[in-house]
Design a protein around this motif. Structure first.
Motif, mmCIF file in Angstrom:
data_model
loop_
_atom_site.group_PDB
_atom_site.id
_atom_site.type_symbol
_atom_site.label_atom_id
_atom_site.label_comp_id
_atom_site.label_asym_id
_atom_site.label_seq_id
_atom_site.Cartn_x
_atom_site.Cartn_y
_atom_site.Cartn_z
ATOM 1 N N UNK B 179 44.596 23.714 80.455
ATOM 2 C CA UNK B 179 44.852 23.474 78.570
ATOM 3 C C UNK B 179 46.556 23.327 78.502
ATOM 4 N N UNK B 247 48.664 25.469 80.503
ATOM 5 C CA UNK B 247 48.008 26.418 81.184
ATOM 6 C C UNK B 247 47.134 26.619 82.105
ATOM 7 N N UNK B 249 43.590 28.041 84.027
ATOM 8 C CA UNK B 249 42.946 28.986 85.391
ATOM 9 C C UNK B 249 42.553 28.942 86.228
ATOM 10 N N UNK B 296 51.433 30.310 76.748
ATOM 11 C CA UNK B 296 52.487 29.200 76.146
ATOM 12 C C UNK B 296 54.379 29.170 75.798
ATOM 13 N N UNK B 324 46.138 32.707 85.721
ATOM 14 C CA UNK B 324 46.754 32.151 84.835
ATOM 15 C C UNK B 324 48.035 31.440 85.496
#
Lengths: 350, 350, 350, 350
Positions: B179, B247, B249, B296, B324
């Motif tokens: 992201x 970010x 995962x 973030x 994460x």
């Protein structure tokens, strides 16, 4: 002859409750009779009891209705045959059985009863045969009514796209990372200070729900018992600064190898409800071919919010394919899911 | 004796270029001598040539400097030993070799040369031994200088967290969904109309870069040849409405089984540069124990933007663990990465 | 000799409370001794009692402190001379007098007591002489301590920019439209569903506060009585999707005509506290000359959040001039305002 | 008999161009025949030439049309009677007269010709009598066709709300601060890096346009000459992180005093076009009584984007009243404005 069924909404003032009202207001055979909410709201006009957050205005006649308490014995429920539940989980656990006991069919968006052994957890395009467990439920519990649940919003998006793949190629492993809209947490759920220019990489219980619910839905009901699907599934959930529309990066390892074009084809052809003429029905999967779709703001309203939009179906180095799926979380993923369940149930069993 | 090395920045007016300027302005041994940009900017004061988008003001003496064209023969580069490159890929491909030919050491954030057989692609905590290929590069190409590259922003975040896992447990498979912040696309890269209340599930070439670069960086250099790492890696990239901070995962299957607490421990202890006393150094991995971190906006500035923040390290049903990770994409993921490369190279080889 | 004054913060876990903690943590003469909050938080470690929303980490020793209840008789307050109050208005009305009665000096950000006839409402650069009314307050109320208030966040931004204009040219009419950040409403104040891709053109009581407080602050204290300023002021307040930083479009009609350049000059020269050497002091007004500044994200941290940034000073067709002013609302507009009041009071009177 | 008029759109691929296409696609008497854009797009299918940014899909038959260059002599324009122009100002200045010379009626959203002495600048509810100057225009310029312009988006919002006030009470002074959506700057106009968590207090030429255009529109046309309205107007413009919907804080001093309720009444009753049966018509002003409305996301689509929504009509200390007005800037404020002009012109004059 026109079928008219009187229905009520439990938790009518919240964000999912408002979607129920919006989707039921001009429904061809459900008549929205009762708006129920907490004691704080009860007795007020609906337009005063709730902060209506949807762009289109609150329907005028509905705005004038008086909100009743979520009391199963309240006389307002007397003529009601179906209640749709947008209750918080703890209240659902307590109250939904009381409504079922009093002969109501409860179509519930709450998580409380979803994983019970005699409660159907249904996505109508995916496992309508699970409705059958209702008979056992009535027997077990001595109810005249019953409880039908639909899954968590982000589960629905996943299983609708997995079903046609499973039917044709088999599914061995599924990996999902979600990017979920703020409306999924309810109106007060995500403070703006928490999410502006930010992402929250955690949603309480969401990963567990997706992992367990998917296996129940995609499993079999045999001789009144659920046999869960046996594929492995791992999920990571995130909250993003988007109003409506859950986006999911999905990776699938199939049992038989499948080309991306074959996946496109089975998804595009997946349409088991098309002949039922259900009012809330839309084509379950819309395929977008552009390299950068689906996008929440542009695609969430496809099929009046009832279609899952899928794009970027492509090969992966570990899994067979990966793709991106989008769902309008408060329509297809919540209120619309319960209503479509009710519509199909009625067509099939009444 | 105080070491002073004169440096220049190519592409100094863009969003990564501004970060170079910000990080170099009070540097203890790099002296920012030359600001180079396109013909359109050349000849103007830096403060007039660029739209400075960072909260802190443009350093006054730097704002007064005249921008020069990115011409390797321009006399402004005469005294410069190192150039940092924030050029777009096509220009980098053409111009960086020209600077290397003229004896400059080029530390480049551009993607053009990263995958060349004789170009080091270095994250200093991960594969500093790859610097060695520079000798072959000079021999092959007849250069006095040389080109050192750092990876794509989202690759850096991944490989820093994978390195301590690989060293201790081995890595078999890696799955990542990103992201990514809008600043990664440059100031004009993502229109507000494209991203407000939205996500774009596609970033051009990003998945390919992450998949190929990771294997080069985590591979070995033996007898002057790169042997890529052999684990499988699959990636899905998304652009989100966040200013700074990518970010990710991340799901990892290790060769030997590992408990989440063991992963926490190897990450927390991972600190190979701590004794080098590098000005831009910060602890490479910061672990957050809260259930909903990293985020973030709250974590991107950890370690002055140079630390990767990791949280939610937990078991997965398919992979061994999932977690994460967050990186400040224009500092740790771009300008800071090039500068840290230069600092380490100088400490080791000069 | 080093002055050390023990202080407490009331309402320490909220968004303004956290700013108090952040600004007091390394203060040269205030020692943060007591963190007080509601019964729900009392007894917990501060780091557990509050959801710390600021990017930099919670100071470790402070995170370990136990939160006490906001009970004026709690023994934790015994050694404390000053309490800073970030209490909600209703609690402030009840509790602040109790602290004053027990000999504490209360510097309050709450609105409850601001407009009382014997309570100073002070912006230290604007009306420090209003501190004098404290004597009357003590006499009237029989208190050993006292209450000093600072205005509403959006009032502070306005009056700091109006003061130098009034002193030089006189002020006849003021018109303001605000665009206020979400942090002004507290962490839970503005749901993300209310403000993403949206503006709310209403903030409860805000317009009334700005209109009345401005006249008190810019008025005179004569013989112990406040004479309010006599200019006309009309305000319209809006909430915008910005984390921190209130932006105000301000239109001013002066008594004597003034050229924009003259306004720039008086604002830029306005610096009445510069010789007091106050720890929280920054130049009160920073002028930006660029056509498109101030901007919240780029300018809110000017002067460590304590400077008002002003730009676009230009002629208007109705008023004499118009300009745009920006304030960091939780620093300059709240916690920093109370602390600067306390610092000046101590320098002048102790 | 069914009237069919063939029309073209100049600048069809941009953000206003797309709105033209959307609003014209099922129009009862305009037939969208020609889609014209720059040389770069010409020759491509419309669906390939433009990045369609609207949620609903591009109409299929229109997506298949080939884009032609904006060349007045291109044969595609031969059968076209009306062209709608979404051209940038410099191109509009050059090309619109060429189309008018060739007998086309140009309804233009561009600013180039708005303030010309013989060009009508019309909001159809406000000053339809200004169409009359077209005759003088044709005479002056020897054209068979003609150019009709509509104002800048933020001007339209203001003048529609001012007109009923002026007619009943007279207007002496108007003060406006705008909060304008990013779509007003076109798809590439506002980078996300510029506006996330931010406001830009400046929009090029916007204040000047609002101030001058309002006086022309609300002025009189007598004997072929415009007499501008004589009230004073001062404006401050801001860009905010909202996709669609300009919000304006408007303060009005009337000649005769007016109670807020009277202003509500004249606005609510203002409906001069209601009997014309125009396809794009909607009630021009929708009043919201809630304390916190209008809001861009909730109210911009009122009247299918053609209604101005007004709320918070209240007393001010300087002006007679203040209120908040909202307009869908790319529908009512741009494409819809041009089309409504064309519809009314045809009903009145053809």
């Amino acid at each position: 002859m026109v079928m008219r069924i009187k229905v009520g909404v439990l938790g009518a003032t919240g964000s999912v409750g408002q979607r129920f009202v919006q989707l039921l207001k001009d429904h061809p055979f459900f008549e929205l009779e009762v708006l129920a909410a907490s004691e704080r709201s009860a007795g007020k006009k609906y337009s005063e009891a709730c902060y209506w957050y949807l762009p289109e205005s609150i329907p005028e006649d509905i705005g004038e209705k008086l909100v009743v308490p979520t009391d199963p014995d309240h006389k307002a429920f007397e003529d009601v045959d179906i209640v749709f539940s947008a209750l918080p989980s703890d209240l659902a656990k307590e109250l939904e059985p009381e409504f079922a006991k009093r002969g109501k069919l409860v179509f519930s968006n709450a998580s409380a009863m979803r994983m019970e052994q005699d409660v159907p957890l249904v996505v109508p395009e995916v496992n309508p045969e699970h409705f059958e467990v209702l008979e056992i439920q009535r027997e077990n519990r001595g109810w005249d009514g019953g409880i039908v649940t639909n899954p968590n919003c982000s589960t629905i998006c996943a299983v609708i796209t997995l079903k046609p793949i499973m039917d044709k190629f088999g599914v061995e492993m599924v990996n999902i990372t979600t990017m979920q809209a703020v409306s999924g947490a309810g109106y007060w759920g995500v403070p703006s200070m928490a999410i502006l220019d930010n992402i929250i990489p955690y949603i309480k219980n969401e990963e567990e729900k997706m992992e367990s619910e998917s296996l129940k839905i995609l499993g079999d009901l045999k001789n009144g018992k659920f046999h869960y699907a046996s594929f492995k599934i791992g999920v990571s959930c995130n909250r993003v600064p988007v109003i409506d529309g859950h986006l999911e990066s999905i990776f699938v390892k199939t049992v038989e190898d499948a080309e991306p074009e074959e996946i496109v084809k089975v998804m595009d052809n997946f349409d088991p409800l098309k002949d039922y003429n259900l009012p809330t029905y839309a084509k379950p999967i819309v395929i977008r071919k552009e390299i950068d779709r689906p996008q929440p703001r542009l695609d969430r309203d496809n099929g009046r919010g009832m279609s899952i939009t899928v794009g970027r179906i492509r090969r992966d180095n570990i899994f067979t394919v990966k793709y991106t799926a989008l769902e309008h979380n408060t329509i297809r993923g919540a209120a619309g899911a319960s209503i479509l369940n009710a519509e199909l149930y009625i067509k099939k069993y009444l």
